[in-house]
Design an enzyme around this catalytic site. Structure first.
Site, short mmCIF file in Angstrom:
data_model
loop_
_atom_site.label_atom_id
_atom_site.label_comp_id
_atom_site.label_asym_id
_atom_site.label_seq_id
_atom_site.Cartn_x
_atom_site.Cartn_y
_atom_site.Cartn_z
N TYR A 151 0.83 -1.21 0.00
CA TYR A 151 0.00 0.00 0.00
C TYR A 151 0.86 1.25 0.00
O TYR A 151 0.68 2.15 -0.84
CB TYR A 151 -0.92 -0.02 1.22
CG TYR A 151 -1.91 1.13 1.28
CD1 TYR A 151 -2.94 1.22 0.34
CD2 TYR A 151 -1.82 2.09 2.27
CE1 TYR A 151 -3.86 2.26 0.40
CE2 TYR A 151 -2.74 3.13 2.34
CZ TYR A 151 -3.76 3.21 1.40
OH TYR A 151 -4.66 4.24 1.45
N ASP A 152 1.83 1.32 0.93
CA ASP A 152 2.67 2.51 1.06
C ASP A 152 3.41 2.81 -0.24
O ASP A 152 3.35 3.93 -0.77
CB ASP A 152 3.70 2.33 2.18
CG ASP A 152 3.07 2.04 3.53
OD1 ASP A 152 1.82 1.99 3.61
OD2 ASP A 152 3.81 1.84 4.50
N GLU A 153 4.12 1.80 -0.76
CA GLU A 153 4.92 2.03 -1.95
C GLU A 153 4.05 2.10 -3.21
O GLU A 153 4.39 2.79 -4.17
CB GLU A 153 5.97 0.93 -2.11
CG GLU A 153 7.01 0.90 -0.99
CD GLU A 153 7.99 2.07 -1.04
OE1 GLU A 153 7.61 3.19 -1.48
OE2 GLU A 153 9.15 1.87 -0.64
#
Length: 322
Positions: A151-153
């Site tokens: 999700y973050d990347e």
């Protein structure tokens, strides 16, 4: 300075049957626009848009944004992506594909239609921040190979794509970094702290706090957030963002749990569990830019927003019990 247009548009909202997307659609329809809701219903729910099907200006298409979409629209809001750890870690490869391939397909549509496009990015791009509160110029502290990195990347890569399409193709972009948001239509099993606490309290079961509950979050009511979306889309083309949208008032997780217990009158007890890997210890937006460029800041106080959210979940659980 915001520049609002009263012109009626045909607007695409990907992820439109989700918690935030469905509220955004309500607002856009109330402003007289036609809205095309695109969603594969992985985490979205038809329940969130059931009240719209008799509206002649509303249209729903079941579609996965990882596949190209050929429609005619005047504006795009790209909200499609699982946003809670339980959902985005269920199929992490799919999550990354949704963020990246989905962004490419929505940007490709914006390029073909020569229209403005909004990206719902996230405060998770800051990771476990070493700068507090988080300002837009902070590049973040993200683990690129951890369980949250899909999700973050994925969202960080989507931001890259938006700015490259802007530089390379002249696409008008708006990138908003969303901080913790809550309100009616949250998924009751999405693992988010507000919905978790309210559902556990209403069921009278123990409320789970990770660690000692001293990690902090800033909670923005959904109506405030979507007001920020629309204001942002109404700005001049040179205002691209990224811009933080969230509530700068910080609470510990334990404080939130105690407030939910008080407001529900629940007899639930608080229990602790180990902190999840890479769980941020602090999360608080600096919204100086939003105040200056959008004339925006949250209006709904936490207690006021929780009243509406508790009422929603109380009704939902009552319906399920019948």
């Amino acid at each position: 300075m915001t520049v609002y247009s009263t012109e009626e548009k045909r607007i695409l909202v990907s992820g439109g049957s989700g918690f935030i997307g469905s509220h955004l659609i309500d607002l856009l329809l109330s402003q007289g626009h036609e809205v095309l809701c695109v969603d594969n219903l992985f985490t979205g729910s038809k329940r969130n848009i059931d009240h719209l099907h008799d509206n002649p200006k509303f249209e729903f298409i079941r579609h996965d944004v990882t596949l190209p979409l050929y429609v005619e629209v005047d504006e795009i809001y790209n909200l499609a992506c699982p946003a809670s750890p339980i959902h985005y870690q269920h199929d992490p490869v799919k999550t990354t594909r949704t963020s990246v391939s989905g962004a490419i397909n929505m940007l490709g549509l914006a390029k073909r239609m020569k229209c403005r496009i909004f990206q719902a990015s996230t405060s998770e791009v800051y990771g476990d921040p070493e700068v507090h509160p988080q300002v837009e110029g902070y590049w973040g502290n993200v683990n690129p190979i951890g369980p949250r990195s899909c999700y973050d990347e994925g969202k960080r890569c989507a931001e890259t794509l938006f700015f490259d399409y802007n530089r390379q193709h002249g696409i008008e972009i708006k990138v908003a970094r969303i901080f913790n948001t809550y309100g009616p239509r949250m998924h009751q099993a999405d693992g988010r702290v507000v919905s978790n606490f309210i559902v556990q309290a209403l069921k009278g079961i123990p409320i789970t706090i990770y660690g000692e509950g001293q990690q902090t979050r800033s909670f923005c009511y959904v109506d405030d957030l979507i007001d920020g979306f629309v204001r942002f889309m109404g700005t001049t083309p040179d205002v691209t963002g990224p811009i933080n949208l969230g509530n700068p008032i910080e609470f510990t997780i334990r404080e939130l749990a105690e407030l939910v217990l008080e407001m529900t009158g629940s007899k639930s007890t608080l229990v602790t569990a180990p902190l999840p890997e890479d769980d941020p210890k602090q999360r608080q937006p600096d919204i100086t830019m939003a105040r200056k460029l959008l004339d925006w800041e949250p209006r709904v106080k936490l207690r006021q927003g929780l009243e509406k959210t508790i009422s929603y979940f109380d009704e939902l659980l009552s319906e399920e019990a019948r």
